[in-house]
Design an enzyme around this catalytic site. Structure first.
Site, PDB file in Angstrom:
ATOM      1  N   ASN A  86     158.718  33.987  55.725  1.00 19.78           N
ATOM      2  CA  ASN A  86     159.708  34.851  56.368  1.00 19.78           C
ATOM      3  C   ASN A  86     161.035  34.654  55.643  1.00 19.78           C
ATOM      4  O   ASN A  86     161.695  33.637  55.816  1.00 19.78           O
ATOM      5  CB  ASN A  86     159.824  34.459  57.849  1.00 19.78           C
ATOM      6  N   TRP A  87     161.416  35.653  54.826  1.00 22.19           N
ATOM      7  CA  TRP A  87     162.630  35.492  54.008  1.00 22.19           C
ATOM      8  C   TRP A  87     163.908  35.714  54.807  1.00 22.19           C
ATOM      9  O   TRP A  87     165.002  35.491  54.292  1.00 22.19           O
ATOM     10  CB  TRP A  87     162.611  36.472  52.836  1.00 22.19           C
ATOM     11  N   LYS A  88     163.759  36.217  56.031  1.00 19.50           N
ATOM     12  CA  LYS A  88     164.934  36.511  56.876  1.00 19.50           C
ATOM     13  C   LYS A  88     165.899  37.415  56.100  1.00 19.50           C
ATOM     14  O   LYS A  88     165.461  38.248  55.323  1.00 19.50           O
ATOM     15  CB  LYS A  88     165.605  35.215  57.346  1.00 19.50           C
ATOM     16  N   HIS A  99     160.076  37.086  66.798  1.00 24.81           N
ATOM     17  CA  HIS A  99     160.659  35.869  66.218  1.00 24.81           C
ATOM     18  C   HIS A  99     161.817  35.426  67.111  1.00 24.81           C
ATOM     19  O   HIS A  99     162.533  36.254  67.664  1.00 24.81           O
ATOM     20  CB  HIS A  99     161.142  36.148  64.794  1.00 24.81           C
ATOM     21  N   GLU A 133     164.670  34.422  66.511  1.00 30.06           N
ATOM     22  CA  GLU A 133     165.994  34.967  66.158  1.00 30.06           C
ATOM     23  C   GLU A 133     166.141  36.394  66.677  1.00 30.06           C
ATOM     24  O   GLU A 133     167.235  36.825  67.038  1.00 30.06           O
ATOM     25  CB  GLU A 133     166.195  34.889  64.632  1.00 30.06           C
ATOM     26  N   GLU A 190     156.307  28.610  67.264  1.00 26.22           N
ATOM     27  CA  GLU A 190     157.530  28.239  66.566  1.00 26.22           C
ATOM     28  C   GLU A 190     158.532  27.647  67.558  1.00 26.22           C
ATOM     29  O   GLU A 190     159.311  28.391  68.178  1.00 26.22           O
ATOM     30  CB  GLU A 190     158.146  29.476  65.906  1.00 26.22           C
ATOM     31  N   GLY A 213     164.579  26.017  60.995  1.00 26.52           N
ATOM     32  CA  GLY A 213     165.758  25.894  60.144  1.00 26.52           C
ATOM     33  C   GLY A 213     166.566  24.633  60.387  1.00 26.52           C
ATOM     34  O   GLY A 213     167.696  24.509  59.919  1.00 26.52           O
ATOM     35  N   SER A 222     160.379  24.372  60.085  1.00 26.65           N
ATOM     36  CA  SER A 222     160.657  23.377  59.043  1.00 26.65           C
ATOM     37  C   SER A 222     159.386  22.884  58.343  1.00 26.65           C
ATOM     38  O   SER A 222     159.265  21.685  58.050  1.00 26.65           O
ATOM     39  CB  SER A 222     161.469  22.214  59.616  1.00 26.65           C
ATOM     40  N   GLY A 246     160.052  29.655  56.879  1.00 22.95           N
ATOM     41  CA  GLY A 246     161.329  30.279  56.575  1.00 22.95           C
ATOM     42  C   GLY A 246     161.891  29.709  55.283  1.00 22.95           C
ATOM     43  O   GLY A 246     161.553  30.136  54.189  1.00 22.95           O
ATOM     44  N   GLY A 247     162.739  28.693  55.415  1.00 18.21           N
ATOM     45  CA  GLY A 247     163.465  28.134  54.272  1.00 18.21           C
ATOM     46  C   GLY A 247     162.614  27.853  53.039  1.00 18.21           C
ATOM     47  O   GLY A 247     162.970  28.261  51.930  1.00 18.21           O
TER      48      GLY A 247
END
Ligand code: PEP
Length: 265
Positions: free
Chosen positions: A13-15, A104, A106, A176, A182, A219, A240-241
């Site tokens: 997930n590149w956000k 998600h 966010e 999640e 993150g 993470s 993500g990251g």
């Protein structure tokens, strides 16, 4: 993954990272880097909406196919309409997109997505032949208040409202924990596996969930992915990251491929 033949899913997930040109460049580099056989794993990259067309075109036309496909990070539930700034499911399918991340944390936190809107989007995704990656997870306050299990069960139940049980094998869920996203704080593998098992048990009340893929996200990095993916109820990772770095993402995919080889046929 040791007792079933569920294929691992590794989704990045590149956000809100990467311009269209950067996304194109990353896609080519990922293709160059991912040389080992990863055919046993479903690898998905989810760029920002604006880059989906270019990335999909790069995979299909420039590279002539790749060991990974594309997914969207969100979408609206309607087919079209006056929803400024939004993306409709047919816009995604017209590009050949196969997956969409829904609910998600966010989106729930910053864009007021509720269990009800997530469910509408799940229904829309299925109507259009998209595979939803449905995210559920508790905040730190909810965990500390001992509410994790009740909350996860409620999120799963709500996401499945009016969804036919025969669809269960096609669905992907992602556990999640919000406090792990993150933050660098990964959920312990045994606890992540337990909650993924709880999701499967909740789904089993609706139908046969033995083929539903349940991912862990929060993470995930190359140094913890092998342990997380080795547990029986974790069928992949939503990342993500670490998905923004070609080598880290590839390493995690390789861990899944390595473990897949141990799965009995
Ligand atoms: C995510 O955004 O879904 C996620 C799990 O992020 P990170 O890997 O950075 O924690």
């Amino acid at each position: 993954m040791t007792t079933t033949s569920r294929r691992f899913v590794i989704a990045g997930n590149w956000k809100m990272y990467k311009t269209v040109d950067e996304a194109h460049d990353f896609t080519r580099r990922l293709y160059d880097q991912m040389k080992d056989d990863v055919s046993s794993v479903d690898v998905v990259i989810c760029p920002p909406t604006l880059a989906l067309d270019r990335v999909t075109h790069t995979i299909e036309k420039e590279l002539g196919g790749a060991p990974f496909s594309t997914g969207a990070q969100t979408m609206e539930s309607g087919d079209e309409g006056a929803f400024t700034g939004e993306t409709a499911p047919p816009m995604l399918t017209s590009l050949g997109i196969q997956f969409v991340i829904l609910g998600h944390s966010e989106r729930r936190q910053y864009y007021n997505e509720t269990n009800e809107t997530v469910n509408k989007k799940v229904q829309a995704a299925l109507k259009h032949g998209l595979t939803p990656i449905i995210c559920v997870g508790e905040t730190l306050a909810q965990r500390e208040a001992g509410e994790t299990d009740t909350l996860i069960q409620a999120q799963v139940k709500a996401a499945m409202t009016q969804i036919d049980a025969v669809i269960l094998p096609q669905l992907i869920f992602a556990y999640e924990p919000v406090w792990a996203i993150g933050t660098g704080k990964t959920c312990e593998a045994t606890e992540a596996n337990r909650v993924c098992g709880l999701i499967r048990t909740s789904l089993s009340k609706i139908g046969d969930a033995s083929k539903t893929r349940i991912l862990y996200g929060g993470s995930v990095k190359p140094d913890n992915s092998l342990e997380l993916l080795s547990t029986p109820d974790i069928d992949g990772a939503l990342i993500g990251g670490a998905s923004l770095d070609v080598s880290s993402f590839t390493q995690i995919v390789y861990h899944a491929a390595q473990l897949s080889q141990k799965v009995p046929a």
